[in-house]
Design a protein around this motif. Structure first.
Motif, PDB file in Angstrom:
ATOM      1  N   LEU A  71     -12.225   2.559 -78.100  1.00 46.30           N
ATOM      2  CA  LEU A  71     -12.715   2.072 -77.784  1.00 46.30           C
ATOM      3  C   LEU A  71     -13.071   2.093 -75.988  1.00 46.30           C
ATOM      4  O   LEU A  71     -13.926   3.424 -75.655  1.00 46.30           O
ATOM      5  CB  LEU A  71     -13.107   0.353 -78.273  1.00 46.30           C
ATOM      6  CG  LEU A  71     -14.295   1.029 -79.796  1.00 46.30           C
ATOM      7  CD1 LEU A  71     -14.461  -0.869 -79.777  1.00 46.30           C
ATOM      8  CD2 LEU A  71     -15.501   0.983 -79.405  1.00 46.30           C
ATOM      9  N   GLU A  72     -12.190   1.079 -75.558  1.00 47.67           N
ATOM     10  CA  GLU A  72     -11.974   0.798 -74.363  1.00 47.67           C
ATOM     11  C   GLU A  72     -11.394   0.181 -73.718  1.00 47.67           C
ATOM     12  O   GLU A  72     -10.802  -0.053 -74.766  1.00 47.67           O
ATOM     13  CB  GLU A  72     -14.067   0.643 -73.188  1.00 47.67           C
ATOM     14  CG  GLU A  72     -14.082  -0.439 -74.100  1.00 47.67           C
ATOM     15  CD  GLU A  72     -15.535  -1.009 -73.799  1.00 47.67           C
ATOM     16  OE1 GLU A  72     -16.054  -0.038 -72.373  1.00 47.67           O
ATOM     17  OE2 GLU A  72     -15.729  -1.907 -74.119  1.00 47.67           O
ATOM     18  N   SER A 121     -17.398   8.363 -77.533  1.00 48.65           N
ATOM     19  CA  SER A 121     -19.287   8.708 -76.933  1.00 48.65           C
ATOM     20  C   SER A 121     -19.149   6.715 -76.961  1.00 48.65           C
ATOM     21  O   SER A 121     -19.192   6.384 -77.329  1.00 48.65           O
ATOM     22  CB  SER A 121     -19.017   9.289 -77.746  1.00 48.65           C
ATOM     23  OG  SER A 121     -19.138   8.837 -78.937  1.00 48.65           O
ATOM     24  N   ALA A 122     -20.335   6.799 -75.780  1.00 51.36           N
ATOM     25  CA  ALA A 122     -20.706   5.951 -75.167  1.00 51.36           C
ATOM     26  C   ALA A 122     -22.102   5.110 -76.539  1.00 51.36           C
ATOM     27  O   ALA A 122     -22.441   4.009 -76.835  1.00 51.36           O
ATOM     28  CB  ALA A 122     -22.413   6.178 -74.167  1.00 51.36           C
ATOM     29  N   ALA A 141     -17.101  13.586 -75.134  1.00 54.03           N
ATOM     30  CA  ALA A 141     -17.692  12.473 -75.217  1.00 54.03           C
ATOM     31  C   ALA A 141     -17.883  12.536 -76.887  1.00 54.03           C
ATOM     32  O   ALA A 141     -18.129  13.558 -77.568  1.00 54.03           O
ATOM     33  CB  ALA A 141     -18.794  11.763 -74.904  1.00 54.03           C
ATOM     34  N   VAL A 142     -16.364  11.884 -77.840  1.00 49.82           N
ATOM     35  CA  VAL A 142     -16.219  11.953 -79.410  1.00 49.82           C
ATOM     36  C   VAL A 142     -16.364  10.472 -79.686  1.00 49.82           C
ATOM     37  O   VAL A 142     -15.925   9.657 -79.009  1.00 49.82           O
ATOM     38  CB  VAL A 142     -15.037  13.077 -79.579  1.00 49.82           C
ATOM     39  CG1 VAL A 142     -15.772  14.595 -79.109  1.00 49.82           C
ATOM     40  CG2 VAL A 142     -14.264  13.007 -78.811  1.00 49.82           C
ATOM     41  N   ALA A 191      -7.613   5.654 -83.892  1.00 49.66           N
ATOM     42  CA  ALA A 191      -5.723   5.877 -83.017  1.00 49.66           C
ATOM     43  C   ALA A 191      -5.080   6.218 -83.062  1.00 49.66           C
ATOM     44  O   ALA A 191      -4.054   6.619 -82.130  1.00 49.66           O
ATOM     45  CB  ALA A 191      -6.295   4.188 -84.027  1.00 49.66           C
ATOM     46  N   SER A 192      -5.223   7.502 -84.189  1.00 50.81           N
ATOM     47  CA  SER A 192      -4.480   7.917 -84.398  1.00 50.81           C
ATOM     48  C   SER A 192      -3.816   9.630 -83.321  1.00 50.81           C
ATOM     49  O   SER A 192      -3.046   9.654 -82.738  1.00 50.81           O
ATOM     50  CB  SER A 192      -3.978   8.299 -85.612  1.00 50.81           C
ATOM     51  OG  SER A 192      -5.427   8.699 -86.070  1.00 50.81           O
ATOM     52  N   ASP A 193      -5.849   9.574 -83.316  1.00 48.67           N
ATOM     53  CA  ASP A 193      -5.430  10.680 -81.157  1.00 48.67           C
ATOM     54  C   ASP A 193      -4.921   9.878 -80.414  1.00 48.67           C
ATOM     55  O   ASP A 193      -4.313  10.698 -80.110  1.00 48.67           O
ATOM     56  CB  ASP A 193      -7.259  10.567 -81.447  1.00 48.67           C
ATOM     57  CG  ASP A 193      -7.848  11.213 -82.734  1.00 48.67           C
ATOM     58  OD1 ASP A 193      -7.594  12.424 -83.521  1.00 48.67           O
ATOM     59  OD2 ASP A 193      -8.874  11.024 -83.028  1.00 48.67           O
ATOM     60  N   LEU A 194      -4.780   8.621 -80.714  1.00 56.37           N
ATOM     61  CA  LEU A 194      -4.565   8.022 -79.168  1.00 56.37           C
ATOM     62  C   LEU A 194      -2.302   8.702 -79.290  1.00 56.37           C
ATOM     63  O   LEU A 194      -2.246   8.631 -78.351  1.00 56.37           O
ATOM     64  CB  LEU A 194      -4.228   7.054 -78.738  1.00 56.37           C
ATOM     65  CG  LEU A 194      -5.691   6.151 -78.538  1.00 56.37           C
ATOM     66  CD1 LEU A 194      -5.794   4.510 -78.644  1.00 56.37           C
ATOM     67  CD2 LEU A 194      -6.036   6.549 -77.099  1.00 56.37           C
TER      68      LEU A 194
END
Ligand code: PLP
Length: 302
Positions: free
Chosen positions: A203-204, A222-223, A249-250, A254-257
């Protein structure tokens, strides 16, 4: 430097125009008053204080101008709409912001905060102000970066659509949860947080947007995920595209982090800070690009 906005919203006058000013020579009939920030100005009955019921926005002043001012004002209006507050009168806010910036004594970096609350309970009249003050100095943290932990925000990624009353995506005054998350990060030996939705999407941060780099591709959540549309993320992406990077924006897991080459937290006043550690694991850092991004973000641009 404090400005009380006496005509903050379209179609509402509060009749308090004569009530406040400690600097009569600076008075104006443009819908706002200069006021003394060291004197009491706010009622203990104000719903902004007693319920955190209101919205705000924070803006960086660069070279005497505010980058993306109109984007900030549009977001302020969107936040007000999400809280069913009346629409800010942008002409009045623009003029009040300009007056605050123009009359503040020179400082290295100036920050401006806009606040619109539901006002004193029972009156139906919003309270509003513009506060210009020296920004905290984030030079050091822009160099060192931050250690981050991921924390579950407890809402699904589609919370904004299913439960708009939870006000996800509004910059509401109720930031106690965000502050509590940062304290939790500190208890865990970190500095900041990346919130994850209960169903696993990035998220953010509590006061910043998240950027990820994989090769030449930059992405941000993405927003539509019930997060605040970041003005700095937008400016950073414009800048990165001029360097030939791809931006998107996609929906990120968490695994992408954990797979990312680099991660940044970006926001108006602190600007871009590298994430150096994620849940105790080291993350790649690009010092040169971070510096270039911050050079760009610290200039007025548009
Ligand atoms: N997300 C949240 C929750 C924020 O509070 C902020 C800024 O304070 C941001 C993102 C970044 O927004 P901006 O870049 O417009 O400052």
């Amino acid at each position: 430097l404090l400005i009380l906005v006496t005509r903050p919203v379209v179609g509402v006058t509060d009749g308090r125009t004569d009530a406040v000013t400690s600097a009569p020579e600076l008075s104006t009939d443009a819908g706002f008053h200069f006021a003394n920030a060291s004197l009491p100005q706010l009622s203990v009955l104000d719903l902004g204080v007693t319920r955190g019921d209101g919205v705000f926005d924070s803006l960086l002043v660069a070279d005497g101008r505010i980058p993306a001012l109109e984007t900030h004002l549009a977001r302020f209006a969107d936040s007000a709409r999400l809280l069913d507050l009346p629409q800010p009168d942008r002409a009045v806010w623009r003029a009040a912001i300009a007056a605050a910036v123009a009359t503040h004594p020179p400082v290295p970096v100036l920050a401006v905060k806009l606040v619109l609350t539901r006002g004193i309970e029972g009156t139906g009249v919003p309270t509003a102000w513009v506060l210009a003050q020296p920004a905290l100095d984030f030079t050091a943290v822009r160099r060192t970066g931050v250690k981050v932990v991921t924390l579950d925000r407890g809402y699904r990624h589609d919370v904004a659509a299913t439960s708009p009353w939870l006000l996800q995506g509004a910059k509401s005054l109720s930031y106690a949860v965000n502050a509590a998350a940062i304290r939790e990060a500190q208890r865990r030996g970190a500095d900041d947080v990346i919130f994850i939705s209960s169903d696993g999407f990035v998220l953010e941060a509590p006061t910043a947007s998240v950027l990820l780099r994989e090769g030449n591709r930059f992405s941000t959540p993405s927003a539509e995920l019930g997060i605040l549309p970041g003005t700095t993320q937008r400016r950073a992406f414009e800048f990165l595209r001029t360097y030939g990077y791809e931006t998107d924006a996609v929906r990120l897991r968490a695994s992408d982090l954990r797979r990312a080459d680099a991660i940044w937290l970006v926001s108006s006043i602190r600007q871009a800070v590298s994430v150096t550690q994620l849940d105790g694991e080291p993350v790649g850092v690009d010092e040169r690009l971070t510096e270039q991004m911050n050079d760009h973000l610290g200039r007025a641009g548009d």
